[in-house]
Design an enzyme around this catalytic site. Structure first.
Site, PDB file in Angstrom:
ATOM      1  N   CYS A   1      -4.491   1.724  -9.663  1.00  0.00           N
ATOM      2  CA  CYS A   1      -3.835   1.585  -8.366  1.00  0.00           C
ATOM      3  C   CYS A   1      -4.888   1.497  -7.261  1.00  0.00           C
ATOM      4  O   CYS A   1      -5.712   2.406  -7.114  1.00  0.00           O
ATOM      5  CB  CYS A   1      -2.904   2.763  -8.098  1.00  0.00           C
TER       6      CYS A   1
ATOM      7  N   ALA B   1       0.867  -1.185   0.000  1.00  0.00           N
ATOM      8  CA  ALA B   1       0.000   0.000   0.000  1.00  0.00           C
ATOM      9  C   ALA B   1       0.899   1.227   0.000  1.00  0.00           C
ATOM     10  O   ALA B   1       0.806   2.094   0.868  1.00  0.00           O
ATOM     11  CB  ALA B   1      -0.927  -0.004   1.211  1.00  0.00           C
TER      12      ALA B   1
END
EC number: 1.3.1.14
Length: 309
Positions: free
Chosen positions: A130, A70
């Site tokens: 993303c 992340a």
């Protein structure tokens, strides 16, 4: 004859092996290990108009068969990439693929317009998939109309061909791929990471500060193969396949599914030499399988005719 050479829109590749964006930075660390000119290309780290510091830590977690990340599109921003990173890469015999990201459509357009002017940038990779940012990113890649509109707007300003990176976190990836093709995309890259989570056994809380992250590595390869197989039969633009590639055999499997080149991501963290190793091993594997050129493998799993010896 170069048995590995691949010709794609904007890209004349000496071989189809490309380090994936986000797993290779701008190549500086890996240049300590080998000459980057042996690669087909490099997909550089996602670039946004302004610098991004990314998500809070922890932002990486190991999983069986892969990893969760992340990172949050951490990058030095457009000016630094244009004035430092891309000029540094000019020493290598490489066509660069610049990964473009943003929070709003206007951000993508602004970055694409400028970065496509760099002399060694031969193509853009539009990052609409993303899963680790709160705005932009995957929000653009899960709706066919929004994805198509953004593709069209970037195509209008880009001086080089535009490839669009697809998200696997959708119900119908073929629908999105076709919408992007109809909007003028020159190619597709797929797949980005799968959205996942890990929990701490002692606290029962998510391990990642962002709670969720993108799953990459060998665990997602079957999903990637399936999606490349489906999309390649539905569109007439080339696909750069990615998702769990570690070996020359993995590369051929992606080609069989319909890819025209591949990107190697997470494996670079495990073995910094993985890309040159794959390049070295591919000719012997082609011999073993009875092919003169790697292009003969493309779409073999679904094409009615093939050209093996």
């Amino acid at each position: 004859m170069n048995r590995l050479q691949v010709e794609l829109p904007g890209l004349s590749l000496k071989n189809p092996i490309i380090p994936a964006s986000g797993c290779f930075g701008f190549g500086r660390e890996y240049a300590q290990f080998y000459d980057l000119s042996v690669l087909g290309s490099i997909m550089i780290k996602a670039t946004t108009e302004q610098p991004r510091y990314g998500n809070p830590t922890p932002r990486v977690a190991e999983t069986p068969g892969g990893m969760l990340n992340a990172i949050g599109l951490q990058n030095p921003g457009l000016d630094k990439v244009m004035n430092s990173e891309l000029p540094w890469l000019e020493q290598f015999d490489l066509p660069i693929i610049a990964n473009v990201a943003g929070s709003q459509a206007e951000d993508y357009v602004a970055v694409a317009k400028e970065i496509s002017k760099a002399p060694n940038v031969h193509a853009l990779e539009l990052n609409i998939s993303c899963p680790n940012v709160k705005t932009g990113g995957i929000a653009f890649g899960t709706n066919p109309e929004i994805a198509a509109d953004l593709t069209k707007r970037v195509k209008e300003v880009s001086e080089v061909p535009v490839y669009v990176k697809l998200s696997p976190n959708v119900a119908n990836i073929v629908e999105i791929a076709k919408a992007i093709e109809n909007a003028g995309a020159d190619g597709l890259t797929m797949i980005n990471t799968l959205l996942g989570m890990r929990l701490d056994l002692k606290t029962a809380k998510p391990i990642l500060a962002n709670r969720t992250g993108g799953l990459s590595g060998p665990a997602i390869k079957p999903v990637a193969i399936r999606m490349v197989h489906e999309v390649s039969q539905a569109v007439n633009i080339p696909i750069i396949g990615m998702g769990g590639i570690e070996t020359a055999e993995d590369v051929i499997e992606f080609f069989y599914a319909g890819a025209s080149a591949v990107a190697v991501g997470t494996a670079n963290f495990i073995d910094p030499f993985v890309c040159p190793t794959i390049i070295e091993e591919l000719p012997a594997l082609l011999d073993e399988l009875g092919f003169d050129h790697i292009s003969e493998c493309q779409g073999r799993s679904w094409k009615q005719t093939c050209h093996s010896r």
